[in-house]
Design an enzyme around this catalytic site. Structure first.
Site, PDB file in Angstrom:
ATOM      1  CG  HIS A 124      32.869 -36.108 -67.359  1.00 39.01           C
ATOM      2  ND1 HIS A 124      34.009 -36.873 -67.373  1.00 39.01           N
ATOM      3  CD2 HIS A 124      32.602 -35.808 -68.643  1.00 39.01           C
ATOM      4  CE1 HIS A 124      34.410 -37.041 -68.618  1.00 39.01           C
ATOM      5  NE2 HIS A 124      33.572 -36.405 -69.418  1.00 39.01           N
ATOM      6  CG  ASP A 125      35.104 -37.792 -63.800  1.00 39.10           C
ATOM      7  OD1 ASP A 125      34.819 -38.430 -62.767  1.00 39.10           O
ATOM      8  OD2 ASP A 125      34.629 -38.069 -64.910  1.00 39.10           O
ATOM      9  N   GLY A 142      36.546 -32.373 -69.319  1.00 40.18           N
ATOM     10  CA  GLY A 142      36.552 -33.396 -68.293  1.00 40.18           C
ATOM     11  C   GLY A 142      37.917 -33.657 -67.696  1.00 40.18           C
TER      12      GLY A 142
END
Length: 267
Positions: A124-125, A142
């Site tokens: 994520h991100d 992440g």
């Protein structure tokens, strides 16, 4: 002439998904309601594309990929975060790209013209630029940032929040706990700087003067036993005395401006 569907009859495409009529979808692929796919993209068999995922044009997505699943983050509570993939990317088999999380920018982003080999994970991100190459089993935790023209060797593992500057390169099985400045080649567990990516720069059209400037920056950062601030002062002098290096020095200085004191750079 009757319209010929490019979606295989065994694929399951939610009626709310937005696919250009030129998108092809292979057998047994599942596409969720919040997915958007632009013209010319091909999706192979046995893929799952879900979440708030937007995919640009002329991508080639091979079989057995999972794109847009929720982040592997216990704090995630169903927020409508995103996965955004640009144009002309090649995504080989068994890759996993997660959506973003509300704790950061709420989106995972992949730019244009990237070559992503099998079993790559983007948590994520993560934000990936353009024209990168990720070899098999490169794994990004992440919040990782990867700039343009980066090459990650096979089985490279990147710790969360690490940044990798433009034109950098890692050797196979590198383990990154610290930021990698632009142009740097690194290797090891943990990774250490070995040289600069001179051959890659030549292939991208860097002339002798710019190559010499990158060599001078490498010498200041890694060879002359200078502190980081002393090395940066020498780079500033380089840009003044050799104006043809100014853009490359500016990119290096901008990257170093944002290095976390806790994480530092590969040494």
């Amino acid at each position: 002439m009757a319209h010929v569907s490019l979606i295989h009859p065994t694929a399951i495409v939610d009626p709310a998904a937005e696919l250009d009529s030129s998108v092809s979808v292979g057998p047994y692929t599942v596409i969720g309601p919040h997915v958007k796919i632009a013209a010319g993209t091909t999706v192979g068999p046995h893929c799952v594309i879900e979440g708030h995922t937007t995919i640009g044009s002329d991508n080639r997505i091979f079989q057995f990929n999972s794109l847009g699943a929720i982040p592997q983050d216990k704090k995630y509570a169903g927020e409508p975060c995103e996965l955004i993939i640009g144009d002309r990317n090649t995504i080989r088999e068994f890759c996993t790209f997660n959506i973003g999380s509300p704790g950061d920018i709420a989106k995972t982003v992949v730019g244009n013209d990237n070559w992503i080999m099998a079993y790559v994970h983007l948590a994520h991100d993560c934000v990936v630029g353009n024209n990168t190459i990720f070899a098999n089993n490169a794994q990004l935790a992440g919040h990782v940032r990867v700039d343009d023209w980066v090459i990650l060797g096979g089985f490279t593992v990147v710790h969360q929040f690490v940044r990798i500057g433009a034109h950098a390169m890692t050797a196979m099985c590198s383990l990154l706990f610290a930021d990698v400045p632009p142009y740097v080649m690194c290797q090891g567990q943990p990774a250490a700087a070995r040289s600069m990516n001179f051959e890659g720069l030549r292939r991208r059209g860097f002339g002798p003067e710019r190559i010499a400037g990158v060599k001078a920056m490498h010498k200041a950062l890694y060879r002359d036993d200078l502190t980081l601030e002393q090395a940066r002062s020498r780079m500033t002098e380089l840009a003044t005395s050799q104006p043809e290096t100014a853009a490359d020095v500016a990119m290096m200085q901008s990257f170093l401006d944002n290095v976390s004191p806790q994480r530092g750079i590969v040494r």
